[in-house]
Structure formats: structure tokens, C-alpha cells
Design a protein around this motif. Structure first.
Motif, PDB file in Angstrom:
ATOM      1  N   GLU A   1      88.178   2.156  30.761  1.00  0.00           N
ATOM      2  CA  GLU A   1      88.802   0.870  30.137  1.00  0.00           C
ATOM      3  C   GLU A   1      87.877  -0.471  30.649  1.00  0.00           C
ATOM      4  O   GLU A   1      87.844  -0.453  31.992  1.00  0.00           O
ATOM      5  CB  GLU A   1      90.235   0.800  30.388  1.00  0.00           C
TER       6      GLU A   1
ATOM      7  N   ARG B   1      96.583  -4.433  30.518  1.00  0.00           N
ATOM      8  CA  ARG B   1      95.677  -5.738  29.977  1.00  0.00           C
ATOM      9  C   ARG B   1      96.490  -6.312  28.808  1.00  0.00           C
ATOM     10  O   ARG B   1      97.141  -5.546  28.334  1.00  0.00           O
ATOM     11  CB  ARG B   1      94.309  -4.997  29.688  1.00  0.00           C
TER      12      ARG B   1
ATOM     13  N   GLU C   1      90.818   1.482  15.506  1.00  0.00           N
ATOM     14  CA  GLU C   1      90.124   0.148  14.987  1.00  0.00           C
ATOM     15  C   GLU C   1      88.544   0.487  15.060  1.00  0.00           C
ATOM     16  O   GLU C   1      87.848  -0.102  14.180  1.00  0.00           O
ATOM     17  CB  GLU C   1      90.255  -1.298  15.580  1.00  0.00           C
TER      18      GLU C   1
ATOM     19  N   CYS D   1      97.728  -5.941   9.270  1.00  0.00           N
ATOM     20  CA  CYS D   1      97.617  -5.987  10.679  1.00  0.00           C
ATOM     21  C   CYS D   1      98.686  -4.868  11.354  1.00  0.00           C
ATOM     22  O   CYS D   1      98.898  -5.085  12.554  1.00  0.00           O
ATOM     23  CB  CYS D   1      97.555  -7.236  11.374  1.00  0.00           C
TER      24      CYS D   1
HETATM   25  C1  LIG Z   1      96.691 -11.240  15.843  1.00  0.00           C
HETATM   26  C2  LIG Z   1      96.893  -9.854  15.712  1.00  0.00           C
HETATM   27  C3  LIG Z   1      98.287  -9.254  15.650  1.00  0.00           C
HETATM   28  C4  LIG Z   1      98.569  -8.090  15.529  1.00  0.00           C
HETATM   29  N1  LIG Z   1      99.859  -7.487  15.598  1.00  0.00           N
HETATM   30  C5  LIG Z   1     100.109  -6.197  15.229  1.00  0.00           C
HETATM   31  C6  LIG Z   1     101.418  -5.743  15.322  1.00  0.00           C
HETATM   32  O1  LIG Z   1     102.251  -6.470  15.606  1.00  0.00           O
HETATM   33  N2  LIG Z   1     101.767  -4.384  15.062  1.00  0.00           N
HETATM   34  C7  LIG Z   1     100.597  -3.634  14.717  1.00  0.00           C
HETATM   35  O2  LIG Z   1     100.838  -2.386  14.698  1.00  0.00           O
HETATM   36  N3  LIG Z   1      99.372  -3.962  14.851  1.00  0.00           N
HETATM   37  C8  LIG Z   1      99.078  -5.045  15.115  1.00  0.00           C
HETATM   38  N4  LIG Z   1      97.704  -5.712  15.190  1.00  0.00           N
HETATM   39  C9  LIG Z   1      96.637  -4.494  15.235  1.00  0.00           C
HETATM   40  C10 LIG Z   1      96.707  -3.962  16.583  1.00  0.00           C
HETATM   41  O3  LIG Z   1      96.683  -4.627  17.443  1.00  0.00           O
HETATM   42  C11 LIG Z   1      95.389  -2.852  16.482  1.00  0.00           C
HETATM   43  O4  LIG Z   1      95.061  -2.528  15.381  1.00  0.00           O
HETATM   44  C12 LIG Z   1      95.395  -1.918  17.648  1.00  0.00           C
HETATM   45  O5  LIG Z   1      95.564  -2.519  18.828  1.00  0.00           O
HETATM   46  C13 LIG Z   1      94.223  -0.966  17.524  1.00  0.00           C
HETATM   47  O6  LIG Z   1      94.248  -0.049  18.458  1.00  0.00           O
HETATM   48  P1  LIG Z   1      92.934   0.491  19.265  1.00  0.00           P
HETATM   49  O7  LIG Z   1      93.497   1.506  20.175  1.00  0.00           O
HETATM   50  O8  LIG Z   1      92.065   1.025  18.137  1.00  0.00           O
HETATM   51  O9  LIG Z   1      92.137  -0.436  19.777  1.00  0.00           O
HETATM   52  P2  LIG Z   1      92.624  -1.618  21.024  1.00  0.00           P
HETATM   53  O10 LIG Z   1      94.150  -1.741  21.171  1.00  0.00           O
HETATM   54  O11 LIG Z   1      91.766  -2.831  20.875  1.00  0.00           O
HETATM   55  O12 LIG Z   1      92.018  -1.051  22.228  1.00  0.00           O
HETATM   56  C14 LIG Z   1      90.441  -1.040  22.498  1.00  0.00           C
HETATM   57  C15 LIG Z   1      90.517  -0.871  23.890  1.00  0.00           C
HETATM   58  O13 LIG Z   1      88.995  -0.860  24.419  1.00  0.00           O
HETATM   59  C16 LIG Z   1      88.580  -1.489  25.537  1.00  0.00           C
HETATM   60  N5  LIG Z   1      87.267  -1.676  25.268  1.00  0.00           N
HETATM   61  C17 LIG Z   1      86.429  -2.413  24.610  1.00  0.00           C
HETATM   62  N6  LIG Z   1      85.219  -2.348  24.693  1.00  0.00           N
HETATM   63  C18 LIG Z   1      85.136  -1.384  25.650  1.00  0.00           C
HETATM   64  C19 LIG Z   1      84.064  -0.992  26.351  1.00  0.00           C
HETATM   65  N7  LIG Z   1      82.747  -1.083  26.065  1.00  0.00           N
HETATM   66  N8  LIG Z   1      84.397  -0.006  27.494  1.00  0.00           N
HETATM   67  C20 LIG Z   1      85.549   0.292  27.810  1.00  0.00           C
HETATM   68  N9  LIG Z   1      86.464  -0.033  27.195  1.00  0.00           N
HETATM   69  C21 LIG Z   1      86.452  -1.004  26.056  1.00  0.00           C
HETATM   70  C22 LIG Z   1      89.328  -2.702  25.209  1.00  0.00           C
HETATM   71  O14 LIG Z   1      89.757  -3.507  26.275  1.00  0.00           O
HETATM   72  C23 LIG Z   1      90.951  -2.279  24.775  1.00  0.00           C
HETATM   73  O15 LIG Z   1      91.561  -1.937  25.753  1.00  0.00           O
HETATM   74  C24 LIG Z   1      97.583  -7.002  15.465  1.00  0.00           C
HETATM   75  C25 LIG Z   1      96.300  -7.484  15.493  1.00  0.00           C
HETATM   76  C26 LIG Z   1      96.020  -8.713  15.562  1.00  0.00           C
HETATM   77  C27 LIG Z   1      94.406  -9.148  15.670  1.00  0.00           C
END
Ligand SMILES: Cc1cc2nc3c(=O)[nH]c(=O)nc-3n(C[C@H](O)[C@H](O)[C@H](O)COP(=O)(O)OP(=O)(O)OC[C@H]3O[C@@H](n4cnc5c(N)ncnc54)[C@H](O)[C@@H]3O)c2cc1C
Length: 353
Positions: A33, A39, A290, A299
């Protein structure tokens, strides 16, 4: 040198659920991470009905009390759009999936605490402050090159599979697609959130969540809801709009129309997003959450991330165990319902002003 079965880039819901599925099957997993944990993540922090089911199915029960904020529950009927002429009108945030309906009582959480809890539940080892910068997958192993934030040192981890669960701005996705900049001309959306102590809610719905579609203020939804003693406001725009101005206009609207008063400012956060086409990786480098393009409009991304992440982990486990079908093929086959739902949400939901 330690060889991991899987290295996961990113400790969001997708990465942690992928790690959980693999650990449950007895494989060695390391999560990397880039931020220090726990975070913050720009997010409204609402667990919709489907997400709550996934939490129970994949984690075995609800998150502990400290993950939630008050008001803990948001009823779907209290999520409304404000229309100057008609007043509060229904705004749908979650639709049925393949005919299955979900709870209409949503949960209000702190993302930093929820995500850290998910990661801890996975049982996987992790390194925070460690950014994945590059990888080399030319042989039968993947060499993952990282840089640590504290010492700025570079190091390499070796694994059989690399999973890019690194969110919308995925480095792993970019590296996989280095020769085809498929998103270069696409429109990017910016999100900006501010947290202020609540002075008074005025006539805003208590325990609700109010959405506005106001092109004069933002290009897509503006919304406001409460978390503990804070009012969380979101404004969104396409590249180029000054979202600090939008936030000031939004606050002005809330105070002039609803009588909202603001206390002390706590913090601001923001991020850029794209609606990415689905791309689940290739060979022994897979993408999930994502990073792969899994998000349900409007979202509702935590469920899509958890579900795709968990299935990605299971597919890798099956492939590692049997040595037969490729993990990518198993993963793709197993995600057909998620893909259908992504498509359905895209066509049935609206969030542009
Ligand atoms: C304004 C907003 C409001 C939202 N509200 C909601 C809600 O209320 N409910 C809901 O269900 N969804 C909501 N979403 C969507 C939701 O936040 C995301 O779809 C979700 O967090 C995606 O999860 P993920 O694990 O794919 O990625 P993320 O949660 O983005 O996690 C990715 C992780 O990878 C890490 N990372 C990035 N690049 C690297 C790298 N090169 N090396 C190591 N680590 C890295 C990042 O720091 C992060 O911790 C919202 C989105 C936005 C923008």
C-alpha cells in the motif's frame, strides 16, 4: 529472497478481499500500500445493501462498532434529490441485481477504519508506505519493483501472480496497457469533499443524504450528509472546473436555502476518476476493483470492489491448485453477473447535472 504466491498492489476493499480469499485457501499473500495506514479515501463512506451482504458473506459478520459513525443508519427513503420547485424527490443509489433486492437501510462508516478492518481480517501481511512502481512478468514469476516512502529505498518482491487492486488511478493497469493509451482522450471527473463541524442542519433532512444536480455549481452530483459531528459535502466537476469555488457556492446554497450553519473546518480531500472500460489483466497480472473498471453507478464502488476482489483471489487459488485453466479465464467466467450489473447501472442511473 521470499517468493509469494500473490502480491496485491493496494489495500482498499478489492485488495483486502482478494487477499482474504487467497489466505483462506492457504496461499501466501503480501499486500503493498502506497499510503500509511489507516489511510483516508475520498468517499461518502456509505455501505449500501449489497455491500452489507458481502461483508457478512466474505468476512463472516458485520464490522465492529468503531467503524461506524453516527447516524449509523441512512434509510434509502431519506436519500433525496432537492428540486427547487418540487422540494425533496426520491434519488436512487442502489438498484436490484439480477432481480435480487437489497436492504434499504444503509450504513454510515469511516472509510479509513473500515478499510483497515478489512485488511486486518484478511490475515495477509502488508507493507504500507510502499508504492508499486513497475513490474517485470517476462518469466514464470513476476518481479514487483517498489519504492518506500520513508527511506525512499527501492526493492523487489517476487511472486507467481501480481494483482493490481490499486484503484481508479491504477499504476498496474497503466503498465499493462503501456502501449495503448486507451484513456488518453477520455474525460476525467474530479471529486472534492470538505468536512465542517455542524453548526445547525437548518431544514436539511436529519439523518438523510441530500443530492443536488446543479450545473451552475458542479458538473455532476453535489451531496451533503452527516458523519458524527461533521457535515460532509461533495462537489464534482470535469477537468478544469475550480472545485474550491464550487464548494463555496454549495455552502452558500445550503446556508441561504436551508439555513445550514457551519462550525470549524476539519479537512478537505479530493481525487480524480475516470469511468474506465473493463480490463481484467492478462496472464499472471490481474486487475480488480476500480483498477479493472468495476464500479456501480452512482459511485457504489465498495461492493463491486469487494466482490470482484474476492472472486479474483478465488480464481487465482483455483488455478494455482489445479494448474489447468488460466486464472484470468476463471476470474472472467466468475464475474459475469458483476459485469452485467456494471452495465445495468451505467444505463439506468444518472449522476450528471
Ligand atoms: C466522492 C466519492 C464518493 C464515494 N462514495 C461511495 C460510497 O458511499 N459507497 C460506495 O460503495 N462507494 C463509494 N465510492 C466509490 C468507492 O470509494 C470506490 O469504488 C472503492 O473505494 C474502490 O475500491 P478499490 O479497492 O478498487 O480501490 P481503492 O479503495 O481506491 O483502493 C486502492 C488502494 O490502492 C492504493 N494504491 C494506489 N496506487 C498504488 C501503488 N502504485 N502501489 C501501492 N498502492 C497503491 C491506494 O492508496 C488505495 O489505498 C465513492 C467514490 C467517490 C470518488
Amino acid at each position: 529472497m521470499q517468493l509469494y504466491d500473490v502480491v496485491v498492489a493496494g489495500s482498499g476493499p478489492a485488495g483486502s478481499c482478494c487477499a482474504k480469499a487467497l489466505k483462506d485457501e492457504g496461499f501466501s499473500v503480501l499486500v503493498l500500500e502506497k499510503e500509511f495506514l489507516p489511510r483516508h479515501k475520498t468517499c461518502s463512506g456509505v455501505l449500501f445493501g449489497q455491500t452489507q451482504e458481502l461483508v457478512r458473506t466474505y468476512l463472516g459478520g458485520d464490522a465492529p462498532p468503531e467503524v461506524y459513525c453516527s447516524n449509523k443508519y441512512v434509510q434509502a427513503d431519506d436519500i433525496c434529490e432537492w428540486d427547487d420547485e418540487r422540494g425533496y424527490i426520491p434519488y436512487t443509489w442502489e438498484i436490484d441485481k439480477d432481480g435480487k433486492k437489497f436492504s434499504r437501510t444503509y450504513q454510515n462508516i469511516w472509510r479509513n477504519k473500515f478499510d483497515k478492518w478489512l485488511l486486518d481480517q484478511s490475515g495477509a501481511g502488508y507493507r504500507d508506505g510502499t508504492r508499486v512502481k513497475a513490474f517485470d512478468s517476462s518469466g514464470s514469476f513476476v518481479k514487483v519493483h517498489v519504492q518506500t516512502a520513508r527511506s525512499n529505498e527501492s526493492s523487489v518482491f517476487t511472486c507467481k501472480y501480481l494483482v493490481g487492486a490499486d484503484g481508479n488511478d491504477s499504476t498496474v493497469r497503466r503498465l499493462l496497457r503501456a502501449q495503448t493509451p486507451e484513456s488518453a482522450q477520455r474525460q476525467r471527473l474530479a471529486s472534492f469533499q470538505s468536512y465542517y463541524k455542524v453548526g445547525s442542519l437548518g431544514s436539511l433532512k436529519k439523518d438523510g443524504w441530500t443530492v443536488f444536480l446543479r450545473p451552475d455549481i458542479g458538473d455532476y452530483i453535489l451531496c451533503v450528509h452527516q458523519k458524527d459531528e461533521y457535515l460532509v459535502m461533495h462537489v464534482g466537476g470535469v477537468d478544469g472546473r475550480n472545485l474550491r469555488d464550487s464548494m463555496e457556492k454549495f455552502k452558500e446554497l445550503l446556508s441561504s436555502r436551508f439555513g445550514v450553519t457551519f462550525g470549524e473546518h476539519w479537512r478537505d480531500e479530493g481525487c480524480m476518476c475516470e469511468l474506465l472500460p473493463i480490463f481484467m489483466g492478462k496472464e499472471n497480472v490481474l486487475l480488480t476493483g476500480e483498477a479493472a473498471g468495476f464500479i456501480y453507478l452512482n459511485c457504489e464502488g465498495i461492493s463491486a470492489a469487494m466482490d470482484s476482489g474476492y472472486r479474483c483471489g478465488k480464481a487465482i487459488a483455483r488455478s494455482l491448485r489445479s494448474g489447468g485453466k488460466s486464472a484470468k479465464d476463471l476470474y472472467t467466467e466468475d464475474c459475469q453477473d458483476i459485469l452485467r450489473h456494471v452495465e445495468k447501472c451505467l444505463t439506468q442511473m444518472h449522476f450528471l447535472a
